[in-house]
Write a protein that holds these residues in place. Structure first.
Motif, mmCIF file in Angstrom:
data_model
loop_
_atom_site.group_PDB
_atom_site.id
_atom_site.type_symbol
_atom_site.label_atom_id
_atom_site.label_comp_id
_atom_site.label_asym_id
_atom_site.label_seq_id
_atom_site.Cartn_x
_atom_site.Cartn_y
_atom_site.Cartn_z
ATOM 1 N N UNK A 107 -16.142 -0.550 -0.591
ATOM 2 C CA UNK A 107 -17.594 -0.380 -0.484
ATOM 3 C C UNK A 107 -18.284 -1.710 -0.211
ATOM 4 N N UNK A 143 -4.162 10.131 -0.680
ATOM 5 C CA UNK A 143 -3.647 9.262 -1.738
ATOM 6 C C UNK A 143 -4.514 8.037 -1.919
ATOM 7 N N UNK A 144 -4.988 7.463 -0.804
ATOM 8 C CA UNK A 144 -5.723 6.200 -0.889
ATOM 9 C C UNK A 144 -7.211 6.383 -1.168
ATOM 10 N N UNK A 145 -7.732 7.581 -1.012
ATOM 11 C CA UNK A 145 -9.180 7.791 -1.177
ATOM 12 C C UNK A 145 -9.623 7.287 -2.546
ATOM 13 N N UNK A 146 -10.652 6.409 -2.571
ATOM 14 C CA UNK A 146 -11.060 5.837 -3.861
ATOM 15 C C UNK A 146 -11.786 6.821 -4.775
ATOM 16 N N UNK A 181 -9.023 0.328 -3.994
ATOM 17 C CA UNK A 181 -9.741 0.805 -2.816
ATOM 18 C C UNK A 181 -11.233 0.948 -3.034
ATOM 19 N N UNK A 182 -11.680 0.981 -4.291
ATOM 20 C CA UNK A 182 -13.126 1.091 -4.515
ATOM 21 C C UNK A 182 -13.845 -0.117 -3.922
ATOM 22 N N UNK A 223 -7.088 0.790 -8.952
ATOM 23 C CA UNK A 223 -7.615 1.549 -7.811
ATOM 24 C C UNK A 223 -8.471 0.615 -6.963
ATOM 25 N N UNK A 276 0.852 -1.198 0.000
ATOM 26 C CA UNK A 276 0.000 0.000 0.000
ATOM 27 C C UNK A 276 0.884 1.243 0.000
#
Lengths: 336, 574
Positions: A240, B547-550, A236-237, A234, A148
């Motif tokens: 959700x 930076x990590x925010x989607x 991190x989506x 990406x 990360x």
């Protein structure tokens, strides 16, 4: 001296010029024809992912199941001893590693923090497992993760780079080119998604080694959550729908063995930690052929029950493993 | 061996050394990566770096002491630095050579003749020194814009090596990005291509370092000159004259870069490096007093004129988040050379050359852009301050950065504060669970905490038709499987809640909790949301959350400089 016949010269030049002009026209038409695209880019085809251009999954790295030798839980403080014992209880390293194997070890190298903070897999476990693999004449052991924080910093500060290299393993850092789009059959989230595939291309065994950590979103980060590191893009989506993505990752990855290091457990402030006060000595090492069972047991070290981690039951429904770990008759031992 | 050959070897050596230092200025475990390599050595040799910071800060920063050696040697020997050491000069000389191969001798002599307008570089120098001279008038160090060593350093570090790496990945694992790299490249390319118009165009007309060295070579003991005043005037000595200093006649000593080509090219051995002035005459710096005064005054006035923007006062731009250890803005601007070393060494690539965010004077100074690179500003890293040649970013320790050890009472260094943009944040405005920011916050205890709420899903109020076991049949269609993610609950009229484990279009299955015995009437399908909030006392502004925010375009959590510890006027805490 006679004058040259200028008519002949002119005619010859006309012919040469004519030939060149014809060739140029032919070339123009040819190139136009070759590159001709009457429709332009069309709408994206929804089912493109299933047309065979994308991988459908990772290879199956698992070994045949042996009832009664699925899950081992070893108490003790010394990681090298407990992990050796835990693997021994499952039938020894020879059950998992054969001479000539190319083994990938996937630790959690997510953060650029030192081993004492417990946010990453402890280097001692890596050393012990790499040594075991080479003791059974593994051809090559690769240690890799898609971190990360900055990968080079993570591998260095976590001590994993040094431990793995010292034990003879090859450390592989992620590069953009190592990811390829992949679709999980039967999944709804992993569709044409970049997955960290290249390091597994030549491997035939895969061992996941995860620390045991509190995780505010999913309640616990253990061996199943460890595969999050295989996602690129990406990723991190997917938070959700954290429970389904963890379950889908567990469906996607069929490891040879997973190891859950509960020597210390990060009880608070996970999964980054950052202070030793976030940690608790729990002195437990778990080795398992069943990730769901390992994590279900692990949840108890976090003072939770398996039902607090919805991804466990979702994965169980998908056939990944068993939430009721006691039904597997875990092998227990203690080493000092 | 001819002295020009020695000079070429020397130039090649220093150019190679320079490139090597550029390559090694990365953090990593390989032998060639930064350890004790003196990566700033050539910047430290640069006397204009020393002079500029002395003028702007009234102090001579210790690590720049090497520059004294260059100054002393220049006083004795003349501008040897330009002709023998400067890597930018070597590039100009080489490109100039390539561009003029095959030209007629007469044309070369014409190109290398002395031009009065060469004196403009002295005015540039004086202008920059004027800008730096008066702290009370907003003195600001801008020499780095045109000082050749910072210029060539930033061009290699932020443009040429990253371009080279795109194909080879030799010095970085993945592609590096530098937001204003194109402008740096444009300046570099223009300077290099001008050699095709006139060789060493930059050195002759623009270079403020050359101007400074020209001025201090006024008393040089040895100098190029003719041993006779009269000669056949063949001008062969000017065929390859690098400085354009007219060795054939009245030599302009301040322009001579000691290339020694004239000495080699004179077929009559009339040119030597000697202690007596040229017998054909000598001229010192050829610049008018009026020009100098005008340039100085312009510089003095330009500095406060730029600051009228208010960018160093209340109108500071929120995006100007400086690296950890950076001095308060006015002090920072007195030291930053815009050399790019911090941006290159930063392992995460988060440090970027600014555009005009910090005002005109902040061009190419380091700012953090958390959308670029591998991960905000890493908690356990202080690399940028360690390579800053002028201490615009102080060489802090990890203890100081994190507020440990003797720095406990001072607390950690804050780069700014993270602000949640509730209108863009998924849990705040879209009813979607997320909290990637909270997960990645590296501070312990986390600076991001969550407020946990249950809110009713859109069209989530339905009526119970029938309850069988743990399944509730409902009267209205709902999207199948949508509520089975582990984040959804049923709220009954009596106020109790059960977690949903599965749902079809007309039913929901319950996994946890008990369905009330007499469940009738309406139920609400609710989502459990953890909404991120920032604890401004804990937040250090590292930008990992951003930076990590989607929400990948304009992030839903962003760091701005409010609360940074380096300045008092941006403080936020009571």
């Amino acid at each position: 001296m006679t004058e040259p016949n200028w008519r002949n010269i002119a005619r010859r030049q006309l012919l040469i010029r004519g030939a060149k002009a014809a060739a140029s026209i032919a070339a123009t038409v040819g190139v136009a024809r070759w590159l001709y695209d009457p429709k332009g880019p069309g709408a994206k085809k929804e089912e493109a992912g299933f047309s065979g251009t994308f991988a459908k999954g990772l290879p199956d790295f698992s070994v045949p199941r042996k009832d009664g030798q699925v899950l081992s839980i070893v108490k003790g403080e010394d990681r090298a001893k407990t992990v050796n014992k835990a693997i021994e209880l499952l039938g020894g390293i020879e059950r998992f590693i054969s001479p000539g194997d190319v083994v990938v070890i996937k630790p959690n190298v997510g953060f650029a923090t030192p081993p004492i903070l417990g946010a990453t897999t402890h280097p001692d476990v890596i050393t012990a497992v790499v040594k075991l693999c080479y003791a059974k004449k593994a051809n090559r052991v690769i240690v890799t993760d898609n971190s990360i924080n900055d990968p080079a910093s993570c591998f260095t500060i976590s001590g994993i780079s040094k431990a793995a290299s010292a034990a003879g393993a090859q450390v592989v850092m992620p590069k953009d080119s190592y990811f390829s789009p992949l679709t999980l059959e039967g999944g709804s989230l992993i569709k044409d998604w970049p997955v960290y595939c290249a390091p597994f291309a030549k491997a035939n065994k895969l061992i996941g080694i995860a620390p045991l950590k509190n995780h505010h979103r999913s309640a616990g980060s253990m061996t199943m959550k460890n595969w999050y590191g295989l996602l690129g893009g990406r990723r991190n989506v997917f938070h959700q729908d954290i429970n389904n993505i963890i379950a889908e990752l567990a469906m996607l990855v069929k490891p040879t063995l997973v190891i859950l290091d509960g020597t210390v457990t990060m009880m608070t402030n996970g999964p980054t930690g950052g202070s030793v006060s976030d940690l608790k000595k729990t002195n437990t090492m778990i080795a398992s052929c069943d990730m769901v069972a390992a994590d279900a047991f692990g949840s108890t070290l976090l003072n939770l029950k398996p039902a607090d981690l919805p991804y466990l039951s979702i994965a169980e429904k998908a056939g990944v493993g068993t939430v009721d770990y006691e039904s597997l008759k875990p092998l227990r031992a203690e080493v000092t | 061996m001819k002295i020009t050959t020695v000079r070429r070897i020397n130039q090649l050596f220093f150019f190679t050394l320079f490139v090597w230092f550029c390559i090694v200025a990365t953090v990593g475990e390989k032998f060639w990566q930064i350890r004790n390599w003196p990566v700033n050595w050539i910047l430290q040799l640069d006397p204009l770096v020393a002079l500029g910071t002395i003028v702007s800060t009234r102090k001579f920063y210790g690590p720049l002491h090497c520059a004294i050696g260059v100054v002393i040697l220049t006083i004795i020997f003349g501008r040897f630095f330009c002709g023998w050491i400067c890597p930018f000069g070597a590039i100009h000389q080489f490109v100039g050579y390539l561009g003029n191969r095959g030209k007629k001798v007469a044309e070369k002599i014409y190109l290398n003749k002395y031009r009065k307008v060469q004196s403009i570089k002295y005015l540039i120098l004086v202008f920059f020194l004027g800008m730096a001279a008066f702290p009370s008038l907003a003195g600001t160090l801008q020499t780095g814009l045109l000082d050749p060593i910072p210029l060539v350093t930033r061009s290699f570090q932020l443009v040429l090596l990253p371009i080279f790496d795109r194909g080879t990945y030799l010095t970085s694992v993945n592609a590096r990005y530098y937001e204003f790299g194109w402008l740096i490249f444009a300046v570099f390319a223009t300077a290099v291509l001008l050699n095709l118009v006139i060789p060493r165009f930059y050195c002759r007309f623009i270079c403020p370092l050359g101007a400074f060295l020209g001025i201090i070579s006024r008393f040089s003991i040895w100098r190029i000159g003719k041993t006779r005043s009269a000669c056949i005037n063949c001008k062969m000595c000017e065929k390859a004259c690098e400085g354009g200093c007219e060795p054939s006649g009245n030599i302009k000593i301040a322009e001579c870069v000691l290339c020694f080509n004239c000495r080699d090219d004179c077929k009559h051995d009339l040119i030597t490096y000697q202690t007596v002035p040229s017998l054909a005459g000598e001229t010192q710096v050829d610049v008018s007093r009026r020009g100098v005064v005008l340039s100085f005054v312009s510089g003095v006035l330009a500095a406060p004129a730029i600051r009228l923007s208010g960018k160093v006062a209340s109108n500071w731009y929120t995006g100007v988040v400086r690296p950890p250890g950076a001095l308060a803005e006015p002090e920072f601007l007195k030291r930053c050379l815009k050399c790019g070393q911090c941006m290159r060494v930063c392992p995460t690539n988060v440090i970027q050359p600014a555009g005009l965010e910090g005002g005109l004077e902040g061009l190419w100074t380091p700012i953090l852009n958390n959308r670029i690179g591998s991960s905000g500003c890493q908690l356990n890293c202080v690399a940028c301050g360690q390579v800053c040649p002028t201490s615009a970013i102080r060489p802090i320790t990890l203890d100081e950065k994190r507020g440990l050890g003797e720095f406990v009472s001072a607390g950690p260094i804050k780069l700014g504060t993270a602000f949640v943009d509730q209108g863009r944040c998924l849990p705040w405005s879209m009813d979607k669970p997320c909290i990637v920011c909270q997960e990645n916050c590296p501070v312990s205890p986390k600076a991001i905490f969550t407020k946990d709420v249950f809110t009713t899903a859109r069209d989530g109020v339905v009526s119970i038709k029938q309850v069988t076991g743990s399944t509730i049949e409902i009267d209205r269609g709902i999207p199948a499987d949508k509520f089975s993610t582990g984040d959804y609950y049923v709220l009954f009229e009596d106020g109790s809640r059960c977690k949903i484990s599965s749902n079809t279009a007309t039913s929901v299955g319950i996994s946890e909790g008990k369905i009330p015995a007499a469940a009738v009437g309406k139920i609400e399908i609710q989502v459990r949301l953890q909404r991120p909030c920032v604890d401004i006392e804990k937040c250090i502004g590292c930008g990992v959350c951003e930076h990590e925010c989607p929400v990948s375009g304009k992030k839903a959590i962003r760091v701005t400089a409010e609360g940074e510890t380096r300045s008092t006027d941006r403080r936020l805490l009571l």
